[in-house]
Design a protein around this motif. Structure first.
Motif, PDB file in Angstrom:
ATOM      1  N   LYS A   1      -6.397  -2.793  -2.348  1.00 27.34           N
ATOM      2  CA  LYS A   1      -7.422  -1.979  -3.008  1.00 27.34           C
ATOM      3  C   LYS A   1      -7.289  -2.141  -4.503  1.00 27.34           C
ATOM      4  O   LYS A   1      -6.251  -2.493  -5.028  1.00 27.34           O
ATOM      5  CB  LYS A   1      -7.223  -0.512  -2.614  1.00 27.34           C
ATOM      6  N   GLY A   2      -8.315  -1.847  -5.175  1.00 23.34           N
ATOM      7  CA  GLY A   2      -8.235  -1.892  -6.638  1.00 23.34           C
ATOM      8  C   GLY A   2      -8.478  -3.303  -7.156  1.00 23.34           C
ATOM      9  O   GLY A   2      -8.946  -4.189  -6.446  1.00 23.34           O
TER      10      GLY A   2
ATOM     11  N   GLN B   1       0.851  -1.192   0.000  1.00 17.62           N
ATOM     12  CA  GLN B   1       0.000   0.000   0.000  1.00 17.62           C
ATOM     13  C   GLN B   1       0.882   1.236   0.000  1.00 17.62           C
ATOM     14  O   GLN B   1       1.289   1.732   1.061  1.00 17.62           O
ATOM     15  CB  GLN B   1      -0.879  -0.009   1.247  1.00 17.62           C
TER      16      GLN B   1
END
Lengths: 868, 87
Positions: free
Chosen positions: B81-82, A508
């Motif tokens: 995410k994504g 991330q």
């Protein structure tokens, strides 16, 4: 540190020294070096004290022999020396005590001998009675007659003589052999009987108990008797020729002897009591006396170092005194003179000397350990920078980089904490075990190393080879669930399928890395070592270069303190330039690569960057920098197609120019380091020579008819060819007498050491990585091969038992291998890093230690030699 | 944005310790040495932390993990995410 001269009156000298010895203020210089120790002033007194010490040692051994405990006075801080009158009294007391104890020992010995004789006599009487009562004489006669009948050969028996017998006492173990020899010697004509004495008797010489037996031998001729006597002599059997023949006489004698034995016993117990009382009284004071004797002896030893002026009847002493303590020394001298009741005030003059003073670094119980670490390498030269204050923190810090594990750090911290909190108690016990004393002496280091290791463990995220996930890990699953399932089902049993989590999707990036320390995902990764090694290597290099830079900056402090500008310009500045152009540039490159290069393609410094395979290789880049190799600018052509070996290309605009300049600066600084200072010194000398030459005059001495050359202001000296005029140039002490060749060699050694050292020491700091890798792997082995086996067992009860047993092995090996062995190993390597890599940048270490005269020191040394 | 939070927080902490700590030391014979110790501790620990932090800022490789463990990660730590990769 000041060189002082002390002048004290002869009578007051003793009490002055007694005052000075209470604190470690003064280091006396030996003014009588060429004097034989047997010819010094106070030889007689010292001999007297040696005699007293011998008496005390004798008393101590007697006390210990009786099993009395000597009271130890421990480490009390009172170093008051008792007066001369009291010492004289002590001398007589000791002489009396010694005489008494020797006396008592002698009489004890005599008593014991007499007692033994009495007991033997008693036993002999008893047993003889027993023999005769059993009708032994008839049996003896019978048997011997029998013998004679059987063997008519040698007539041993003379009918006219009556049957005689001998009684005696012999050691029990010799009885059988004794009997056999007797039988053979008397040609079977002797009749022997023996009986054991029940009570073992004490041998007065050795003090041990021996078992004896009484024997009786019958014989019927004088010849046999002589033979028997000789055999008895051979076996050291004691004969009692006065044994009365009749039973009544024997009984009377037995009664008498019993009475005497009882008397003897009382006398013996009384003397034992008396001796014990005397020794107990002595034991209570022995330690005090010994301490006083040692204090007095050390005072006389010190006074032997002074010169005595017979005219004015005073002593002159030369000593080193730390500047801060000058007032204290003056006060002590005054107190000493006051106590003595003298009127003449003592004098303390500060002298000037060219000798290098001893180095004195004041320490307390915390800092003394770190100062000791530095001093083991070499005592600091007078007034140079002391690395010890920095070592207090950098030592545990470097240790922790190698030892980084929270679990092991906690163990070490607790051990150190225990030793520190129970300091007073442990010191009082005065434990003599060497290994314990080593650990106890280093308790503050162990405590600090434990604390720093805990912090390093948190940063490496390593607790007994496991990781914590306190803040959320920055890596998430990037794969589709159904794909994962299918891969899982199709992977063969035993051969797990591995997948890489690509950083561009799994990491991330916008949230950023794990907040404090290593991300816990790396603990479960197969390629954990790739990532960790890269991190630890860069860490080691950056920490190492930082410490070396710090060392060079400390050398600047030295140059500024000793006010040698030439060193700053020709040594310090080139050193810093060399270090920064190459190694600090490397560190900056590492940091830039961290910040700017990632997996995603993009624009970096105005150039297109295709991806992580083009991330610049710093190591090869450094090599190429030195070789001035031509590299393509950027990673891709103008149309976007990649250049071959894009990781070897320049990665910021103007790189080749900047690197070329840096290398040239670094190379240019080498000759400055090499020739700068010698050239300067040569110039200074020439200037000084010229100055002398301008002032020189020549004149002829009418009396001696010799030419004399001299300076204007100085005196005249006879002309000598090759005379070296003493110049005033060169700010450094000691350089005036070195020849130019020496200076050149010295400087070139220094330069080569520095230049080569920079490279090799940087690589040497990689041991920080190596040891931490070894530690982590060992820790992991203990987990995977030892503890996991216990946790994998199914079923509560077998599992619990297995865990209980296996945990014991896990704990023992963790403590012995990982904490103790690895701890010692990391300690040693940190020590090496400090001594060689850090201190070679600035430390000279050519001084000698300040060893002040203090009773505490004297008594400690004496105590150590006592116990060894 | 949240990349900066730990950076600022930890740096501020060690800055506080390294610059403010020495002011709090009581005067006595050991003042100088305690101040040296505090400053050195702050510098060393901060340097240690920031090197590790910067190294993980832009990782060039990713961890290689067995599929079973990735399934566990999916359950416990969650997904990225994504769009998810489905090779």
């Amino acid at each position: 540190m000041r060189f002082c001269q002390m002048i004290v009156e002869r009578d007051a000298a003793f009490s002055c020294i007694a005052e000075l010895g209470k604190h470690p203020y003064v280091q006396f210089k030996d003014l009588n070096e060429e004097v034989n120790p047997f010819q010094r002033m106070f030889v007689r007194e010292i001999r007297r004290f040696d005699e007293m010490e011998r008496k005390i040692r004798f008393l101590e051994s007697q006390v210990r022999k009786d099993g009395i405990d000597i009271v130890d006075i421990g480490l009390d801080e009172n170093f008051e020396a008792i007066s001369h009158a009291e010492i004289n009294q002590l001398e007589t007391t000791l002489a009396d005590l010694e005489r008494d104890v020797l006396h008592m020992n002698e009489s004890d010995y005599q008593l014991k001998k007499n007692f033994l004789e009495l007991k033997e006599w008693e036993a002999v009487l008893e047993k003889t009675d027993m023999f005769f009562q059993g009708g032994i004489d008839d049996a003896a006669i019978q048997e011997i007659e029998q013998q004679n009948l059987d063997e008519p050969g040698i007539i041993m028996r003379n009918d006219k003589e009556p049957m005689g017998f001998s009684v005696g006492v012999i050691k029990r173990e010799k009885v059988i052999a004794f009997e056999r020899i007797l039988w053979r010697a008397c040609r079977r004509n002797a009749f022997v009987r023996h009986s054991e004495i029940e009570e073992p008797l004490e041998n007065p010489d050795t003090g041990e108990k021996v078992e004896k037996s009484v024997f009786i031998v019958f014989h019927n001729s004088e010849r046999l008797k002589t033979i028997i006597d000789k055999v008895c002599e051979g076996f050291k059997a004691k004969q009692f020729p006065n044994c009365p023949k009749t039973s009544k006489e024997r009984h009377a004698a037995a009664l008498q002897v019993r009475g005497r034995i009882a008397e003897h016993r009382t006398v013996m117990t009384q003397t034992q009591e008396h001796r014990r009382k005397v020794l107990l009284a002595a034991a209570a004071n022995l330690r005090h006396w010994h301490k006083q004797i040692r204090i007095h002896k050390s005072i006389y030893h010190t006074m032997n170092l002074f010169t005595f002026d017979g005219i004015g009847k005073f002593f002159v002493a030369e000593c080193w005194v730390p500047l801060d303590d000058l007032e204290n020394v003056r006060n002590s001298l005054e107190t000493g003179v006051e106590k003595n009741g003298g009127t003449v005030r003592p004098v303390l003059n500060v002298l000037h000397t060219d000798e290098t003073p001893p180095t004195y670094n004041r320490t307390n119980k915390f800092t003394s350990v770190f100062q000791g670490i530095v001093d083991s390498y070499g005592i600091a030269s007078y007034l140079e920078v002391n690395p010890a204050p920095y070592t207090i923190i950098t030592f545990p810090f470097l240790f922790s980089i190698m030892f980084g594990d929270l679990g092991h750090g906690i163990l070490m911290f607790l051990a150190g904490l225990y030793l520190v909190l129970r300091e007073k108690n442990l010191e009082q016990r005065q434990i003599r075990d060497e290994i314990f004393n080593m650990f106890f002496g280093g308790r503050y280091i162990i405590l600090l190393m434990g604390i720093f290791s805990m912090h390093a463990g948190i940063i490496y995220n390593d607790v007994f080879a496991k990781s914590f996930n306190v803040f959320e890990s920055s890596w998430k699953n990037p794969y589709n669930y159904t794909s994962l399932e299918s891969w899982h089902n199709t992977s063969e049993l035993g051969k797990e399928m591995m997948l890489e989590l690509p950083p561009n999707v799994a990491y991330q990036h916008d949230i950023g890395p794990y907040s404090y320390g290593m991300d816990p995902i790396w603990n479960i990764a197969e390629n954990k070592l790739n990532f960790l090694n890269s991190m630890k290597m860069k860490l080691s290099v950056i920490v190492g270069i930082t410490q070396m830079t710090f060392g060079v900056i400390l050398s600047l402090q030295n140059h500024r303190f000793f006010k040698s500008k030439i060193d700053i310009y020709t040594v310090f500045i080139p050193q810093v330039l060399f270090l920064s152009c190459i190694f600090i540039y490397l560190c900056i490159q590492i940091i830039f690569k961290w910040i700017f290069f990632w997996v995603l393609p993009g624009d970096i410094f105005g150039r297109y960057y295709p991806g992580s395979h083009c991330a610049p290789s710093l190591l090869i880049g450094l090599i190429n920098m030195f070789m001035f190799k031509d590299r393509d600018p950027g990673f891709a052509h103008a149309d976007g197609s990649e250049l071959p070996n894009c990781y070897l290309n320049q990665w910021y605009p103007g790189q080749s120019k900047i690197e070329a300049i840096l290398v040239i600066i670094a190379v240019l600084s080498i000759p400055v380091m090499l020739f700068g200072k010698p050239a300067y010194i040569m110039m200074q000398r020439r200037k000084a020579k010229r100055a002398v030459a301008d002032n020189m005059n020549v004149r002829i001495n009418m009396q001696t008819e010799q030419t004399e050359i001299g300076n204007g202001s100085n005196g005249f000296s006879k002309v000598e060819i090759d005379e070296k005029p003493h110049g005033s140039g060169g700010g450094h002490g000691g350089h005036d007498d070195e020849s130019f060749g020496d200076i050149m060699v010295h400087q070139s050694i220094h330069t080569i050491e520095y230049v080569l050292g920079c490279v090799s020491h940087t690589a040497s700091y990689l041991r920080l990585w190596a040891l931490s890798l070894a530690h982590a792997q060992l820790s992991e082995v203990l987990w995977h091969m030892v503890l996991v086996n216990a946790l994998n067992i199914s079923g509560t009860v077998p599992g619990v038992i297995a865990l209980y047993v296996i945990f014991f092995f896990f704990a023992t090996m963790t403590f012995a291998i990982l904490v103790l062995m690895e701890g010692l190993s990391a300690f040693l390597h940190t020590l090496r890093l400090h001594w060689v890599e850090f201190q070679s940048k600035f430390y000279l270490g050519l001084g000698y230690a300040f060893v002040p005269f203090s009773f505490k020191h004297v008594l400690e040394l004496a105590r150590e030699s006592d116990s060894s | 944005m949240s990349v900066w939070i730990p950076l600022v927080a930890v740096t501020a902490f060690w800055l506080l310790v390294g610059a403010g700590g020495p002011l709090l030391v009581p005067s006595g014979p050991n003042r100088g040495i305690i101040q040296t110790m505090i400053v050195l501790t702050a510098v060393c620990c901060h340097m240690f932390w920031i090197i590790v932090y910067l190294h993980q800022l832009n990782p060039l490789i990713g961890p290689q993990i067995p599929v079973k463990t990735i399934l566990w990660i999916h359950e416990r730590w969650g997904d990225a995410k994504g769009e998810l990769v489905s090779k």
